[in-house]
Design an enzyme around this catalytic site. Structure first.
Site, PDB file in Angstrom:
ATOM      1  N   THR A  32     -57.650  14.285 -40.387  1.00 44.53           N
ATOM      2  CA  THR A  32     -58.306  13.943 -41.654  1.00 44.53           C
ATOM      3  C   THR A  32     -59.819  13.852 -41.454  1.00 44.53           C
ATOM      4  O   THR A  32     -60.312  13.880 -40.317  1.00 44.53           O
ATOM      5  CB  THR A  32     -57.778  12.598 -42.171  1.00 44.53           C
ATOM      6  OG1 THR A  32     -57.907  11.613 -41.138  1.00 44.53           O
ATOM      7  CG2 THR A  32     -56.315  12.696 -42.560  1.00 44.53           C
ATOM      8  N   GLY A  33     -60.537  13.709 -42.574  1.00 46.48           N
ATOM      9  CA  GLY A  33     -61.991  13.804 -42.617  1.00 46.48           C
ATOM     10  C   GLY A  33     -62.765  13.131 -41.508  1.00 46.48           C
ATOM     11  O   GLY A  33     -63.436  13.780 -40.698  1.00 46.48           O
ATOM     12  N   ARG A  63     -59.069   7.717 -50.835  1.00 39.50           N
ATOM     13  CA  ARG A  63     -57.765   7.084 -51.118  1.00 39.50           C
ATOM     14  C   ARG A  63     -56.634   8.115 -51.092  1.00 39.50           C
ATOM     15  O   ARG A  63     -55.494   7.778 -50.801  1.00 39.50           O
ATOM     16  CB  ARG A  63     -57.799   6.389 -52.478  1.00 39.50           C
ATOM     17  CG  ARG A  63     -58.564   5.068 -52.481  1.00 39.50           C
ATOM     18  CD  ARG A  63     -58.347   4.324 -53.777  1.00 39.50           C
ATOM     19  NE  ARG A  63     -58.934   2.998 -53.765  1.00 39.50           N
ATOM     20  CZ  ARG A  63     -58.687   2.054 -54.667  1.00 39.50           C
ATOM     21  NH1 ARG A  63     -57.848   2.308 -55.665  1.00 39.50           N
ATOM     22  NH2 ARG A  63     -59.264   0.876 -54.591  1.00 39.50           N
ATOM     23  N   VAL A  64     -56.947   9.363 -51.414  1.00 41.95           N
ATOM     24  CA  VAL A  64     -55.944  10.436 -51.382  1.00 41.95           C
ATOM     25  C   VAL A  64     -56.465  11.541 -50.473  1.00 41.95           C
ATOM     26  O   VAL A  64     -57.487  12.161 -50.763  1.00 41.95           O
ATOM     27  CB  VAL A  64     -55.659  10.999 -52.786  1.00 41.95           C
ATOM     28  CG1 VAL A  64     -54.656  12.150 -52.705  1.00 41.95           C
ATOM     29  CG2 VAL A  64     -55.144   9.910 -53.715  1.00 41.95           C
ATOM     30  N   THR A  66     -53.905  12.731 -47.520  1.00 40.93           N
ATOM     31  CA  THR A  66     -52.746  13.284 -46.785  1.00 40.93           C
ATOM     32  C   THR A  66     -51.495  13.391 -47.653  1.00 40.93           C
ATOM     33  O   THR A  66     -50.496  13.953 -47.203  1.00 40.93           O
ATOM     34  CB  THR A  66     -52.418  12.388 -45.567  1.00 40.93           C
ATOM     35  OG1 THR A  66     -52.112  11.065 -46.025  1.00 40.93           O
ATOM     36  CG2 THR A  66     -53.575  12.324 -44.588  1.00 40.93           C
ATOM     37  N   LYS A 137     -38.809   8.081 -39.768  1.00 39.02           N
ATOM     38  CA  LYS A 137     -37.509   8.393 -40.373  1.00 39.02           C
ATOM     39  C   LYS A 137     -36.917   9.651 -39.749  1.00 39.02           C
ATOM     40  O   LYS A 137     -35.710   9.731 -39.498  1.00 39.02           O
ATOM     41  CB  LYS A 137     -37.663   8.573 -41.887  1.00 39.02           C
ATOM     42  CG  LYS A 137     -36.384   9.043 -42.563  1.00 39.02           C
ATOM     43  CD  LYS A 137     -36.531   9.174 -44.061  1.00 39.02           C
ATOM     44  CE  LYS A 137     -35.240   9.684 -44.693  1.00 39.02           C
ATOM     45  NZ  LYS A 137     -35.286   9.697 -46.168  1.00 39.02           N
ATOM     46  N   HIS A 270     -41.394 -33.973 -22.573  1.00 37.57           N
ATOM     47  CA  HIS A 270     -40.190 -33.482 -23.255  1.00 37.57           C
ATOM     48  C   HIS A 270     -40.274 -33.700 -24.770  1.00 37.57           C
ATOM     49  O   HIS A 270     -39.343 -34.199 -25.400  1.00 37.57           O
ATOM     50  CB  HIS A 270     -38.938 -34.147 -22.686  1.00 37.57           C
ATOM     51  CG  HIS A 270     -38.778 -33.954 -21.213  1.00 37.57           C
ATOM     52  ND1 HIS A 270     -38.819 -32.711 -20.627  1.00 37.57           N
ATOM     53  CD2 HIS A 270     -38.599 -34.846 -20.204  1.00 37.57           C
ATOM     54  CE1 HIS A 270     -38.660 -32.840 -19.310  1.00 37.57           C
ATOM     55  NE2 HIS A 270     -38.537 -34.122 -19.032  1.00 37.57           N
ATOM     56  N   GLU A 322     -49.425 -32.328 -15.834  1.00 35.13           N
ATOM     57  CA  GLU A 322     -49.174 -30.881 -15.893  1.00 35.13           C
ATOM     58  C   GLU A 322     -50.272 -30.130 -16.618  1.00 35.13           C
ATOM     59  O   GLU A 322     -50.643 -29.026 -16.238  1.00 35.13           O
ATOM     60  CB  GLU A 322     -47.843 -30.620 -16.617  1.00 35.13           C
ATOM     61  CG  GLU A 322     -46.609 -30.731 -15.763  1.00 35.13           C
ATOM     62  CD  GLU A 322     -46.013 -29.385 -15.409  1.00 35.13           C
ATOM     63  OE1 GLU A 322     -46.232 -28.415 -16.140  1.00 35.13           O
ATOM     64  OE2 GLU A 322     -45.333 -29.318 -14.393  1.00 35.13           O
TER      65      GLU A 322
END
Length: 507
Positions: A32-33, A63-64, A66, A137, A270, A322
């Site tokens: 992409t770009g 936004r658009v 691919t 998928k 504990h 500890e």
């Protein structure tokens, strides 16, 4: 020719090396770009811009770019179905074999306090997430990738076998769906941040570290952090790897001292406080806390809500602890512990942020609001003839803040702002009282106060307290059908008692 579609937000040399590898293996690289320009600037002239395939430019400020059948057809086609192959040929669709996407960093922007909705929505990835889901998928034929740490795995299999194995493709598809669900859950949480209990509970966690071990050495354990949870941004200043139990005890210890504005110290063992005290400074708070129960404090977790001084570090250095939690520790103070191989020092400099608590049970989660801090303006009712002095009230409210962090049935006995008897996890109230009194007897103090996390079911609790003879004030929720008997017993013994109407069970 095989094809790889690559689109990333963050550009780096590791990616260039991977693309060079794919090119040597005769893959056509589609991009992409912004990613395409980065490749061209780094001498990768063989890369093909996605708009040249779709014959359609990127629009709507990116936004658009691919979302096109020539791209999704190439990813989703099942190469074992003749109809899919014929359809791809008919529409001049070329198969895409590898999809590597790094999405817009919505998570990073959200974690960095970019809460402006107009700004944040521009970082909600649409095309990248959709490409990943499509590739995952179709994992029988397509390698889907979201993690550059997988470059070597993919390269090794292509080198040895000519392509990736089904086993690897399935694993990488699982990583994709694991990521996309995480990504979407954080976006959902942003939009529903005013909704405390949504219909679908999506708590998002990311693996932060492997722990030394779980509750026991034979149990493997990891620490996962919650997005935008400032509590998890602690810093380990010193010491060996943390364990599961260390983190559990850290949580309790820090929650207790965080309730106080005065210098406070707590030692936890504990998941139960051994002692809690306030002081004029951290040194005094520590001294009072450790004196409460030095036997139980052995190997415990120590927490302070004030910086660790040199003098206090020297005191801690003389005992076995500890882990130490502090909001700040200067490097020269830290050097005091250089011989303490088993000590860990943790820096936490923020308040408690969690508003809900989750407990896993078999088959689900129990979710509840966190038990908010007890405050001095809370309504309470003195039910006995004797009343509290202002000092007693202060000491009772101090003990109340402690008791809600003790496992039920819980009793806390205090002398001023120092606990001297703590009992938790008992199966009946009278045993809890007896155990707390047994601890308190070691101090030989007078004028004590006692707080209970729940009501007294019978007057025998008051009788036991009176036999001890040193407790002069009690704070408890009330609500027993035999409250009147407990009140009468307090009046007989001259003990003052109040009901809060608020139980503090902790299971």
């Amino acid at each position: 020719m095989k094809r790889a579609l690559i689109s990333v937000y963050n550009k780096h040399k590791k990616l260039i090396d991977f693309v060079h590898f794919l090119h040597r293996k005769k893959y056509q690289i589609i991009s992409t770009g912004g990613t395409y320009q980065y490749f061209i600037e780094n001498g990768l002239s063989h890369v093909k811009e996605i708009s040249k395939i779709t014959s359609f430019p990127e629009i709507l400020d990116g936004r658009v770019k691919t979302i096109h059948p020539l791209i999704y057809g190439g990813i989703l086609a099942n190469r074992n179905i003749k109809q899919h192959i014929n359809s791809a040929k008919k529409h001049n669709i070329h198969f895409i074999d590898i999809v590597f996407i790094e999405c817009y960093p919505f998570i990073k922007k959200y974690e960095d306090h970019h809460d402006n909705i107009r700004s944040l929505i521009e970082f909600i990835d649409i095309g990248g997430i959709s490409l990943l889901r499509a590739a995952a998928k179709n994992f029988f034929h397509v390698t889907s990738m979201i993690d550059d740490r997988d470059f070597e795995l993919v390269k090794n299999e292509i080198n040895f076998h000519g392509s990736t194995s089904l086993q690897l493709r399935k694993k990488l598809a699982g990583k994709v769906f694991n990521f996309t669900s995480y990504y979407d859950s954080i976006i959902s949480k942003f939009f529903l941040k005013e909704e405390k209990f949504p219909i679908y509970l999506h708590e998002s966690y990311k693996k932060k570290m492997e722990l030394r071990y779980g509750e026991n050495p034979h149990q493997k354990a990891f620490f996962y952090t919650k997005n935008k949870s400032y509590k998890t941004n602690f810093k380990q200043l010193y010491g060996k790897q943390l364990s599961f139990n260390n983190l559990r005890d850290m949580d309790v210890a820090w929650k207790i001292v965080s309730q106080f504005s005065e210098p406070a110290c707590c030692i936890v063992k504990h998941s139960t406080p051994c002692g809690v005290s306030l002081g004029k400074d951290g040194l005094e708070a520590f001294r009072k806390t450790y004196e409460t129960d030095p036997v139980s404090s052995f190997g415990g977790i120590l927490s302070l809500n004030c910086p660790l001084s040199l003098e206090l570090a020297e005191k801690i250095n003389q005992i076995f602890i500890e882990l130490v939690i502090v909001p700040h520790c200067d490097p020269h103070v830290l050097k005091i512990f250089h011989h303490k191989k088993n000590l860990r020092v943790i820096q936490i400099n923020h308040s408690i942020s969690e508003k809900i608590e989750c407990v896993q049970i078999d088959g689900g989660l129990l979710v509840q609001e966190s038990d908010s801090s007890f405050h001095e303006n809370m309504n309470y009712q003195i039910v006995t003839e004797n009343k509290f002095s202002q000092e007693e009230k202060k000491y009772l409210f101090f003990a109340q803040r402690v008791v809600k962090h003790v496992k039920s049935n819980a009793i806390v006995i205090a002398k001023g702002t120092q606990t001297i008897g703590i009992s938790g996890g008992q199966t009946n109230r009278i045993c809890a009282v007896r155990q707390a009194i047994q601890q308190a007897k070691r101090k030989k103090e007078q004028g004590l106060v006692l707080v209970s996390d729940a009501f007294f079911p019978f007057r025998d609790v008051i009788d036991e307290i009176a036999r001890y003879g040193k407790i002069q004030s009690i704070l408890q929720p009330g609500g027993s059908i035999r409250d009147k008997e407990s009140i009468e017993a307090c009046n007989e013994y001259g003990i003052s008692m109040a009901f809060t109407g608020r139980r503090s069970f902790k299971h």
